[in-house]
Design a protein around this motif. Sequence first.
Motif, mmCIF file in Angstrom:
data_model
loop_
_atom_site.group_PDB
_atom_site.id
_atom_site.type_symbol
_atom_site.label_atom_id
_atom_site.label_comp_id
_atom_site.label_asym_id
_atom_site.label_seq_id
_atom_site.Cartn_x
_atom_site.Cartn_y
_atom_site.Cartn_z
ATOM 1 N N ILE A 45 -3.767 21.783 3.330
ATOM 2 C CA ILE A 45 -5.137 21.783 2.826
ATOM 3 C C ILE A 45 -5.975 22.731 3.685
ATOM 4 C CG2 ILE A 45 -5.168 19.560 1.644
ATOM 5 C CD1 ILE A 45 -6.216 18.234 4.072
ATOM 6 N N GLN A 96 4.708 11.136 6.058
ATOM 7 C CA GLN A 96 3.729 11.943 5.344
ATOM 8 C C GLN A 96 3.186 12.993 6.313
ATOM 9 O OE1 GLN A 96 2.852 11.824 2.087
ATOM 10 N NE2 GLN A 96 1.519 13.574 2.451
ATOM 11 N N LYS A 97 3.323 14.252 5.954
ATOM 12 C CA LYS A 97 2.888 15.340 6.823
ATOM 13 C C LYS A 97 1.802 16.152 6.118
ATOM 14 C CE LYS A 97 7.670 16.007 8.466
ATOM 15 N NZ LYS A 97 8.152 14.764 8.525
ATOM 16 N N THR A 98 0.773 16.511 6.875
ATOM 17 C CA THR A 98 -0.320 17.311 6.331
ATOM 18 C C THR A 98 -0.632 18.436 7.309
ATOM 19 O OG1 THR A 98 -1.252 15.310 5.320
ATOM 20 C CG2 THR A 98 -2.681 17.236 5.452
ATOM 21 N N VAL A 114 5.386 19.257 3.245
ATOM 22 C CA VAL A 114 4.095 19.149 3.921
ATOM 23 C C VAL A 114 2.995 19.553 2.947
ATOM 24 C CG1 VAL A 114 2.650 20.136 5.759
ATOM 25 C CG2 VAL A 114 5.058 19.636 6.207
ATOM 26 N N ASP A 115 1.929 18.742 2.884
ATOM 27 C CA ASP A 115 0.752 19.108 2.101
ATOM 28 C C ASP A 115 -0.125 20.005 2.959
ATOM 29 O OD1 ASP A 115 1.293 17.524 -0.210
ATOM 30 O OD2 ASP A 115 0.693 15.746 0.906
ATOM 31 N N TYR A 159 -0.647 14.967 11.178
ATOM 32 C CA TYR A 159 -1.677 15.925 10.768
ATOM 33 C C TYR A 159 -1.641 17.102 11.740
ATOM 34 C CZ TYR A 159 -3.480 11.824 8.282
ATOM 35 O OH TYR A 159 -3.612 10.721 7.474
ATOM 36 N N LYS A 186 0.711 26.867 0.188
ATOM 37 C CA LYS A 186 0.782 25.465 -0.245
ATOM 38 C C LYS A 186 2.122 25.180 -0.912
ATOM 39 C CE LYS A 186 -4.081 24.383 -0.825
ATOM 40 N NZ LYS A 186 -5.145 23.902 -1.678
ATOM 41 N N LYS A 199 5.161 22.800 0.778
ATOM 42 C CA LYS A 199 5.620 21.628 0.034
ATOM 43 C C LYS A 199 7.126 21.707 -0.196
ATOM 44 C CE LYS A 199 4.166 17.869 -1.884
ATOM 45 N NZ LYS A 199 3.742 16.790 -1.006
ATOM 46 N N ILE A 243 -3.439 21.329 8.145
ATOM 47 C CA ILE A 243 -4.869 21.510 7.878
ATOM 48 C C ILE A 243 -5.343 22.817 8.508
ATOM 49 C CG2 ILE A 243 -7.170 20.551 8.313
ATOM 50 C CD1 ILE A 243 -5.640 17.777 8.620
ATOM 51 N N ASN A 245 1.810 9.006 9.830
ATOM 52 C CA ASN A 245 1.383 10.262 9.228
ATOM 53 C C ASN A 245 1.208 11.294 10.324
ATOM 54 O OD1 ASN A 245 1.045 9.371 6.458
ATOM 55 N ND2 ASN A 245 -0.707 8.211 7.194
ATOM 56 N N ILE A 303 -11.116 13.907 7.194
ATOM 57 C CA ILE A 303 -9.888 13.236 6.792
ATOM 58 C C ILE A 303 -10.119 11.730 6.948
ATOM 59 C CG2 ILE A 303 -7.424 12.914 7.292
ATOM 60 C CD1 ILE A 303 -8.011 15.762 6.436
#
Length: 138
Positions: free
Chosen positions: A127, A94-96, A124-125, A64, A115, A119, A98, A62, A135
């Motif tokens: 938040i 999985q990419k986030t 990418v999510d 972040y 957002k 996506k 922040i 992942n 997290i």
Amino acid sequence: MRLFKPNCTLETTDKILVLEENKRKCIFSNPESQVLIKIIVDGCQITEGTRCDFLVLDQQKNEYFVELKGKDIPHAIEQLEATIKQLSSSAGLQKTAIIVSSRHPSNDTSIQRAKVLFKKKYKVDLISKNVKMEIQIK
């Protein structure tokens, strides 16, 4: 395989990893003491142009991307986008992204539009939270 500068990289198995700047915090809770890799992006891994503050990688691959910001949310979005383009690895992870800011409200229309864009364009999510975010690493 991306190569990160050794002096910009910290490998840790701490149960808590705190990224902090100007009273803004992003806390990674790591109860199983997995290996986490913290990359200092701003001023180290990337020294020129627009970039976010940190990148954290976990054993599940992942990513972040973390920006600790004051009130300038549109600039934070630009910083995250520029860093994702430069440092994100191939698809399938999985990419986030922040944003921890001091702005109220933290979830206005500019965040909502970003957002959707993140996506659609980068998978990418995104938040966003005020002052402090936690997290959970699983």
